[in-house]
Design an enzyme around this catalytic site. Structure first.
Site, PDB file in Angstrom:
ATOM      1  N   CYS A 195      32.518  47.699  15.567  1.00  0.00           N
ATOM      2  CA  CYS A 195      33.598  48.378  16.149  1.00  0.00           C
ATOM      3  C   CYS A 195      34.155  49.204  14.811  1.00  0.00           C
ATOM      4  CB  CYS A 195      34.656  47.407  16.776  1.00  0.00           C
ATOM      5  SG  CYS A 195      35.307  46.332  15.550  1.00  0.00           S
ATOM      6  N   ARG A 196      35.724  49.503  14.946  1.00  0.00           N
ATOM      7  CA  ARG A 196      36.345  50.272  13.971  1.00  0.00           C
ATOM      8  C   ARG A 196      36.448  49.378  12.779  1.00  0.00           C
ATOM      9  NH1 ARG A 196      41.616  50.287  12.726  1.00  0.00           N
ATOM     10  NH2 ARG A 196      42.280  51.912  11.612  1.00  0.00           N
TER      11      ARG A 196
END
Length: 106
Positions: free
Chosen positions: A71-72
């Site tokens: 993810c981020r």
């Protein structure tokens, strides 16, 4: 909060630093960021399912290979990894996420 713990599990999922994500073309990589985040760039070939859609779309994922989830920053991917591991998948969280990733993007 207890509902999220039941859904996504505790923080005891297997994890690797993003720099150890070698041979990307031979790994199944799942990106659980939102579409607007994906639009800024994703690992080439990564499969995308936003975290909020994961429970409804998990059947799209392979059960016969390890899934590397990104993810981020590594928080949402940890939750996705815990959830999927609890459902019989073999998942590894990519710690540091796209913030730490310095490879090619598409």
């Amino acid at each position: 909060m207890d509902h999220l713990r039941k859904l996504f599990g505790e923080n005891n999922t297997p994890s690797i630093p993003v720099k150890e994500l070698k041979d990307r073309s031979t790994k199944f990589i799942l990106d659980v960021r939102e579409p607007d985040e994906i639009a800024t760039g994703k690992i080439p070939g990564a499969y995308t399912i936003p975290l909020g859609d994961l429970s409804a779309r998990e059947e799209e994922l392979p059960k016969d290979e390890t899934i590397y989830i990104i993810c981020r920053s590594g928080n949402r991917s940890q939750k996705a990894c815990a959830y999927l591991n609890g459902r019989g998948y073999d998942c590894i969280n990519v710690a540091g996420g796209m913030l730490a990733y310095d490879g090619p993007v598409e």
